[in-house]
Design a protein around this motif. Structure first.
Motif, PDB file in Angstrom:
ATOM      1  N   GLU A  19      51.029  29.681  66.138  1.00 45.67           N
ATOM      2  CA  GLU A  19      50.515  31.010  65.604  1.00 45.67           C
ATOM      3  C   GLU A  19      48.702  30.901  65.609  1.00 45.67           C
ATOM      4  OE1 GLU A  19      50.197  33.116  61.658  1.00 45.67           O
ATOM      5  OE2 GLU A  19      51.839  33.821  62.670  1.00 45.67           O
ATOM      6  N   VAL A  20      48.185  31.809  66.542  1.00 41.66           N
ATOM      7  CA  VAL A  20      46.480  31.575  66.585  1.00 41.66           C
ATOM      8  C   VAL A  20      45.886  32.954  66.193  1.00 41.66           C
ATOM      9  CG1 VAL A  20      44.729  31.289  68.262  1.00 41.66           C
ATOM     10  CG2 VAL A  20      46.845  29.717  68.520  1.00 41.66           C
ATOM     11  N   HIS A  21      44.650  32.473  65.726  1.00 41.56           N
ATOM     12  CA  HIS A  21      43.866  33.820  65.054  1.00 41.56           C
ATOM     13  C   HIS A  21      42.506  33.728  66.014  1.00 41.56           C
ATOM     14  CE1 HIS A  21      46.649  34.249  61.653  1.00 41.56           C
ATOM     15  NE2 HIS A  21      46.493  32.720  61.628  1.00 41.56           N
ATOM     16  N   LEU A  22      42.544  34.686  66.757  1.00 41.62           N
ATOM     17  CA  LEU A  22      41.399  34.657  67.665  1.00 41.62           C
ATOM     18  C   LEU A  22      40.579  36.201  67.693  1.00 41.62           C
ATOM     19  CD1 LEU A  22      39.896  33.362  70.082  1.00 41.62           C
ATOM     20  CD2 LEU A  22      41.419  34.278  71.633  1.00 41.62           C
ATOM     21  N   ASN A  23      39.402  36.393  67.471  1.00 41.35           N
ATOM     22  CA  ASN A  23      38.703  37.678  67.588  1.00 41.35           C
ATOM     23  C   ASN A  23      39.353  38.481  66.603  1.00 41.35           C
ATOM     24  OD1 ASN A  23      36.748  36.399  69.193  1.00 41.35           O
ATOM     25  ND2 ASN A  23      37.957  37.040  70.910  1.00 41.35           N
ATOM     26  N   GLY A  24      39.916  38.385  65.379  1.00 43.83           N
ATOM     27  CA  GLY A  24      40.432  39.099  64.220  1.00 43.83           C
ATOM     28  C   GLY A  24      41.911  39.646  64.720  1.00 43.83           C
ATOM     29  N   GLU A  25      42.546  38.843  65.567  1.00 43.14           N
ATOM     30  CA  GLU A  25      43.854  39.262  66.221  1.00 43.14           C
ATOM     31  C   GLU A  25      44.495  37.954  65.746  1.00 43.14           C
ATOM     32  OE1 GLU A  25      44.958  41.271  69.793  1.00 43.14           O
ATOM     33  OE2 GLU A  25      42.851  41.304  70.220  1.00 43.14           O
ATOM     34  N   THR A  26      45.843  38.241  65.519  1.00 45.15           N
ATOM     35  CA  THR A  26      46.936  37.093  65.272  1.00 45.15           C
ATOM     36  C   THR A  26      47.958  37.067  66.629  1.00 45.15           C
ATOM     37  OG1 THR A  26      46.852  36.897  62.877  1.00 45.15           O
ATOM     38  CG2 THR A  26      48.799  36.234  63.795  1.00 45.15           C
ATOM     39  N   MET A  27      48.024  35.987  67.209  1.00 47.03           N
ATOM     40  CA  MET A  27      48.912  35.968  68.300  1.00 47.03           C
ATOM     41  C   MET A  27      49.805  34.774  68.567  1.00 47.03           C
ATOM     42  SD  MET A  27      45.688  35.739  71.095  1.00 47.03           S
ATOM     43  CE  MET A  27      44.836  36.685  69.931  1.00 47.03           C
ATOM     44  N   ARG A  28      50.787  34.463  69.287  1.00 49.10           N
ATOM     45  CA  ARG A  28      51.356  33.432  69.654  1.00 49.10           C
ATOM     46  C   ARG A  28      50.910  32.863  70.981  1.00 49.10           C
ATOM     47  NH1 ARG A  28      57.610  33.458  70.311  1.00 49.10           N
ATOM     48  NH2 ARG A  28      57.441  33.732  72.328  1.00 49.10           N
ATOM     49  N   LEU A  29      50.910  31.346  70.667  1.00 46.42           N
ATOM     50  CA  LEU A  29      50.488  30.829  72.033  1.00 46.42           C
ATOM     51  C   LEU A  29      51.564  30.010  72.364  1.00 46.42           C
ATOM     52  CD1 LEU A  29      47.970  30.405  73.639  1.00 46.42           C
ATOM     53  CD2 LEU A  29      47.335  28.334  72.321  1.00 46.42           C
ATOM     54  N   ASP A  30      52.406  30.265  73.395  1.00 44.83           N
ATOM     55  CA  ASP A  30      53.553  29.791  73.934  1.00 44.83           C
ATOM     56  C   ASP A  30      53.285  28.602  74.955  1.00 44.83           C
ATOM     57  OD1 ASP A  30      55.439  31.273  72.333  1.00 44.83           O
ATOM     58  OD2 ASP A  30      54.914  32.948  73.961  1.00 44.83           O
ATOM     59  N   PRO A  31      54.359  27.590  75.059  1.00 45.09           N
ATOM     60  CA  PRO A  31      54.230  26.679  76.174  1.00 45.09           C
ATOM     61  C   PRO A  31      54.050  27.562  77.589  1.00 45.09           C
ATOM     62  CG  PRO A  31      55.827  26.135  74.806  1.00 45.09           C
ATOM     63  CD  PRO A  31      55.414  27.339  74.287  1.00 45.09           C
ATOM     64  N   GLY A  32      53.284  27.127  78.610  1.00 44.77           N
ATOM     65  CA  GLY A  32      52.967  27.956  79.744  1.00 44.77           C
ATOM     66  C   GLY A  32      51.918  28.999  79.645  1.00 44.77           C
ATOM     67  N   ALA A  33      51.272  29.054  78.584  1.00 46.44           N
ATOM     68  CA  ALA A  33      50.272  30.127  78.239  1.00 46.44           C
ATOM     69  C   ALA A  33      49.204  29.729  79.271  1.00 46.44           C
ATOM     70  CB  ALA A  33      49.875  29.866  77.002  1.00 46.44           C
ATOM     71  N   VAL A  34      48.827  30.871  79.947  1.00 49.25           N
ATOM     72  CA  VAL A  34      47.642  30.626  80.755  1.00 49.25           C
ATOM     73  C   VAL A  34      46.184  30.896  80.209  1.00 49.25           C
ATOM     74  CG1 VAL A  34      46.380  31.557  82.857  1.00 49.25           C
ATOM     75  CG2 VAL A  34      48.785  31.525  82.813  1.00 49.25           C
ATOM     76  N   VAL A  35      45.894  29.562  79.635  1.00 51.59           N
ATOM     77  CA  VAL A  35      44.392  29.621  78.903  1.00 51.59           C
ATOM     78  C   VAL A  35      43.342  29.658  79.714  1.00 51.59           C
ATOM     79  CG1 VAL A  35      45.666  28.383  76.815  1.00 51.59           C
ATOM     80  CG2 VAL A  35      44.493  27.183  78.664  1.00 51.59           C
ATOM     81  N   ILE A  36      43.195  29.387  80.979  1.00 48.97           N
ATOM     82  CA  ILE A  36      42.253  29.623  81.974  1.00 48.97           C
ATOM     83  C   ILE A  36      42.713  30.313  83.278  1.00 48.97           C
ATOM     84  CG2 ILE A  36      40.381  28.175  83.408  1.00 48.97           C
ATOM     85  CD1 ILE A  36      40.444  26.028  81.239  1.00 48.97           C
ATOM     86  N   ALA A  37      41.925  31.340  83.621  1.00 47.64           N
ATOM     87  CA  ALA A  37      42.136  31.855  84.727  1.00 47.64           C
ATOM     88  C   ALA A  37      40.764  31.995  85.605  1.00 47.64           C
ATOM     89  CB  ALA A  37      42.836  33.193  84.730  1.00 47.64           C
ATOM     90  N   ALA A  38      40.624  31.459  86.541  1.00 39.95           N
ATOM     91  CA  ALA A  38      39.194  31.007  87.265  1.00 39.95           C
ATOM     92  C   ALA A  38      39.229  31.630  88.744  1.00 39.95           C
ATOM     93  CB  ALA A  38      38.695  29.752  86.910  1.00 39.95           C
ATOM     94  N   ILE A  39      38.565  32.643  89.120  1.00 37.35           N
ATOM     95  CA  ILE A  39      38.262  32.691  90.466  1.00 37.35           C
ATOM     96  C   ILE A  39      36.847  31.856  90.858  1.00 37.35           C
ATOM     97  CG2 ILE A  39      37.585  34.273  92.340  1.00 37.35           C
ATOM     98  CD1 ILE A  39      38.937  36.531  90.344  1.00 37.35           C
ATOM     99  N   THR A  40      37.178  30.927  91.391  1.00 38.79           N
ATOM    100  CA  THR A  40      35.933  29.536  91.808  1.00 38.79           C
ATOM    101  C   THR A  40      36.389  29.150  92.897  1.00 38.79           C
ATOM    102  OG1 THR A  40      35.497  27.587  90.511  1.00 38.79           O
ATOM    103  CG2 THR A  40      37.781  28.280  90.450  1.00 38.79           C
TER     104      THR A  40
END
Length: 915
Positions: free
Chosen positions: A433-454
């Motif tokens: 469970e993660v609290h980010l920018n006032g929201e609570t969300m679930r971070l699962d295995p496989g979560a895309v934490v970086i999406a970069a057009i690079t």
């Protein structure tokens, strides 16, 4: 350009009223024998030899060997090749200029004019590796990141501006402009180069070497170029030829057309997988076949870019109408276009329909067979079909050895498990469970934490960039948003991309999904992804989560993108956007919804994927004026760059307090004659390494940890951890770099059980310590060192510090089962002997643990290519083994460089003698 011209090949060519002199391949063929079916890339090398024939470095026999290559499609002949120019980026370029500055000091110390140390070939250095993604997802991200970059790197940029003034033939493209390979493709490359000499204009193929392995991208424009070590590039700019064996050339026949919905990125990942399986290390690859007729240069450049990933020296495309069309689009003048076409046709360098050169080997791809793909989790050649992506990740989670988790065949052979069955067999209890920018969300295995057009690979290609814009637009129309835990970024390789995205209105669409412009540079592809939001990093660490990055780059080696992101997937720009929307690589984008619209209805990827016609219509927005505008002042830089004070001196005034630029010790105490060669006796093993150890594992790269030897050094010199910057930015300081050599967080030294990172065991004390600390302890004990490794040692980027750091740590030799080309060359260039195990012998058959002492004999006389060296292994129990190793010094020139203690030592001694 006077030379012997044994084959009477000097001719003239009139183009639009101007006369050019050139060395004609058809004319030489009258004496030499027909050259028409020689591969195009070897024709370029043959012209180079004809033009530089001097009876000394290049003689008749080398030129004849090029023709004779066709008899067996391979050759053991060594040639001396002189590229027209050199391309550098700032990470490899700064230490290159540091070495040139140090050579000026040494020249001055020898009582000679330091200004004699000067590039003789044209050198362009593009500052593209320094910008980091500190700010993202907001309109000011670009401005903020550039401001931080300038502040962090001011010392380095002052030094480069000094170099720009002090050296002839040396230009710098300032930060915030673009990526070196894209700038090379869109602006610097000419396809046919010209030079004024003795009142005549000579025309010849544009050729180059670069200090970045992806220099090969320029092969898409019919320009032969490849990556070399920074050391080798410095020698090339100082007039030394590139010594090389005539390579085998593998022909890759392209037929058919891509199907609807398939991108150039899917094509290149397929080509990469095929060529890796074929085995093309050390070879040229040349593309031919009538499928090229409709393949634009942007697609060709995407394929050529990834030659290092398929292991080839280069991936060459011949000149044809597509070349001319691209040069016209990108604003090259009509006089140059006329010269390119006339010269290529006169030389037999123009691709004609149905023409098939003689190749060493061939393979073929019908582009109609290409399917949507990614590559990962840690090697660019491990292609995964999009339809298998979910199952691939689940299988990865089940296996402790995930080395082949990217292999489609393995997935299909796992007892016929479906993706659903695999998923059901894996419990996801470690979600956080993660609290980010006032929201609570679930971070699962496989979560895309970086999406970069690079990355230069894909951001140079308007078709995939416009496709990303179209996916963003259609997603917004369906009411989709990016998942909040995804760090999104857009880092194009040139400002032209911004112009055409804006012209199509797509930049606004991308901005709304968080893909705001963050900088013009390599960013995430080279590990400059910047920090993740603190709650996300904490959640990953607390749950020991295996999360993902998806990037449109060319490299995804372990620990490269971000130290906390264990799986990294290469994908096309539109797929990067799609995964940012899905938020997890365990969503099967071919079958499952990518998200829901505001009414709760499922939205599938097929609902937001553009048609080929929509992409083609969008690409029509790319105009020549955009290129002319952006490249009209490419060397000027912004006000901050222009305000940097530049010292006016021939010899650089080193600042002892600088933590970025230091006077390297390579030439200290160097005599005019080299020291005699010596055997290595009683060496200890510094590291015992497995297969596919990359230059990313060896060379310092990415973030500097506070408790590492480099981190301690910087803190001792008053630098707080928040101001560490990256290893790459500190490549001009050998004190930092030698402390970071072999310090990658994912390197595995087999001397230690279950320990990752840059550690070793000091023998005989048995104490575990950082590799740098152990190396210094051995130095104090006058103990020489060796490194033992497996197959494909030195895979990856052309990082000269992988060799420089190895040398400074006191390593005399590396013993491996096989080497990748650039790193082997770099080791020799720094005076480190690369040795190869015989077939059937390796660290495992010898039972090495790191407790042994190693002696190497046969190195104390004249060094000859491929010579045998005897290795004696003394085990702690008194047992002894003897193995005959092969020296991987492959050419006489390499032997000269090694005997001098390195290539720059050889060049410097020659220049001192001539002065």
């Amino acid at each position: 350009m006077s030379n012997k011209d044994s084959f009477h090949s000097l001719k003239t060519l009139d183009v639009q009223g101007k006369t050019y002199h050139y060395y004609s391949l058809p004319e030489a063929g009258q004496t030499l024998g027909d050259l028409s079916r020689l591969p195009f890339s070897l024709k370029v090398l043959t012209e180079n030899l004809l033009r530089h024939e001097d009876g000394d470095t290049v003689d008749e026999t080398q030129i004849r060997a090029m023709h004779d290559w066709m008899k067996e499609q391979k050759s053991s002949a060594e040639i001396q090749y002189r590229p027209a120019r050199v391309l550098m980026q700032d990470f490899t370029g700064v230490p290159g200029v540091v070495d040139l500055a140090a050579m000026r000091n040494a020249m001055s110390a020898a009582g000679k004019d330091p200004a004699r140390i000067n590039p003789l070939s044209a050198v362009d250095l593009v500052i593209d590796h320094s910008v980091m993604v500190d700010h993202f997802g907001d309109p000011s991200a670009f401005k903020d990141n550039v401001a931080i970059e300038m502040e962090r790197n001011r010392e380095r940029y002052e030094f480069l501006r000094w170099g720009q003034n002090a050296f002839n033939n040396f230009r710098v493209v300032p930060p915030g402009t673009g990526i070196c390979h894209q700038v090379n493709l869109e602006y610097l490359g000419k396809t046919v180069w010209t030079k004024e000499e003795e009142g005549k204009t000579f025309a010849f193929p544009d050729t180059l070497v670069g200090t970045d392995s992806h220099t090969t991208m320029i092969n898409g424009l019919g320009i032969l170029g490849w990556g070399v070590g920074g050391i080798e590039a410095e020698a090339a700019m100082l007039g030394q030829p590139v010594s090389m064996l005539i390579p085998e050339v593998v022909g890759f026949k392209i037929t058919g057309k891509l199907r609807e919905g398939i991108t150039a990125t899917d094509l290149v990942l397929t080509v990469t997988q095929m060529l890796r399986e074929k085995g093309v290390v050390g070879k040229f690859v040349e593309f031919y076949g009538d499928g090229l007729k409709d393949m634009p240069v942007a697609d060709r450049a995407t394929i050529a870019n990834m030659a290092p990933e398929y292991g080839a020296t280069s991936g060459f495309f011949p000149v044809d109408e597509q070349t001319i069309d691209y040069m016209r689009l990108t604003g090259r003048d009509e006089e140059q276009l006329a010269l390119v076409e006339a010269y290529a046709k006169a030389q037999g360098l123009w691709r004609e329909p149905g023409h098939e050169p003689i190749y060493s080997d061939t393979l073929e791809l019908d582009m109609g067979d290409v399917e949507a793909s990614l590559a990962g989790p840690k090697r660019p050649q491990d292609r995964v079909a999009l339809s298998n992506m979910k199952a691939s990740f689940e299988l990865l989670m089940q296996t402790s050895d995930n080395s082949s988790a990217g292999d489609d065949e393995r997935l299909q052979s796992e007892g016929g498990q479906t993706a659903v069955e695999v998923e059901q067999s894996y419990e996801h209890a470690d979600s956080q469970e993660v609290h980010l920018n006032g929201e609570t969300m679930r971070l699962d295995p496989g979560a895309v934490v970086i999406a970069a057009i690079t990355s230069c690979t894909n951001t140079s290609n308007p078709s995939v960039m416009m496709a990303a814009g179209l996916v963003a637009r259609k997603a917004l129309e369906k009411g989709l948003v990016t998942k909040p835990w995804v760090k999104t970024s857009l880092a194009p390789g040139s400002k032209v991309v911004t112009d055409y995205l804006k012209a199509g209105g797509f930049q606004d669409d991308l901005d709304k999904l968080g893909f705001n412009l963050v900088g013009y540079g390599c960013t995430t592809c080279i590990g400059n992804s910047g920090p993740l939001p603190e709650p996300i990093e904490q959640g990953i660490q607390d749950g020991d989560l295996t999360v993902a990055s998806v990037l449109s780059g060319n490299r995804n080696f372990e620990g490269r993108v971000h130290p906390l992101v264990k799986t990294n997937w290469l994908a096309s720009p539109p797929l990067v956007v799609a995964y940012a929307l899905a938020g997890n690589v365990r969503v099967d984008l071919t079958r499952e919804p990518i998200g829901q619209d505001p009414q709760g209805n499922p939205v599938y990827m097929s609902d937001i994927w553009p048609s080929q016609q929509e992409i083609a219509d969008a690409v029509e927005k790319v105009k020549t004026d955009m290129f002319r505008k952006e490249y009209s002042a490419v060397f000027d830089g912004d006000e901050t760059w222009q305000s940097i004070a530049v010292p006016q001196s021939k010899v650089y005034e080193w600042n002892d307090q600088s933590t970025y630029i230091q006077h390297p010790p390579f030439f200290e105490g160097m005599g005019v004659e080299p020291e005699p060669m010596q055997d290595v006796k009683g060496a200890r093993i510094l590291a015992l390494l497995g297969d596919s150890v990359t230059t990313d594992h060896i060379s310092p790269a990415g973030a500097i940890k506070a408790d590492s030897p480099a981190g301690r050094y910087l803190q001792d010199h008053g630098v707080e951890p928040k101001h560490f910057n990256s290893y790459g930015s500190r490549r001009g300081n050998h004190e930092v770099m030698m402390r970071g050599t072999f310090a990658n967080v994912r390197i595995r030294n087999e001397m230690l059980d279950g320990v990752e990172g840059g550690y070793t065991r000091h023998v005989p004390s048995g104490e575990q310590m950082a590799i740098y600390d152990a190396a210094m302890a051995y130095r104090n004990e006058d103990t020489p060192l060796v490194v033992i490794a497996g197959k494909e040692y030195g895979t990856g980027s052309s990082r000269d510090w992988a060799a420089k750091g190895t040398r400074l740590l006191g390593v005399k030799a590396v013993v491996a089962e096989s080497y990748e080309r650039i790193h082997r060359s770099n080791l020799i260039g720094m005076g480190v002997m690369p040795l190869q195990f015989p077939e059937g012998v390796d660290r495992k058959t010898l039972g090495l643990t790191g407790e042994e002492t190693i002696s190497l004999t046969g190195m104390d006389g004249d060094i000859t290519p491929g010579q045998s060296v005897t290795m004696v292994v003394d085990y702690p129990d008194g047992k002894q083994e003897t193995v005959t190793l092969k020296s991987r010094i492959d050419t006489p020139n390499e032997a000269k460089y090694y005997a001098n203690g390195g290539i720059l030592h050889y060049v410097l001694r020659e220049m001192i003698k001539e002065a």
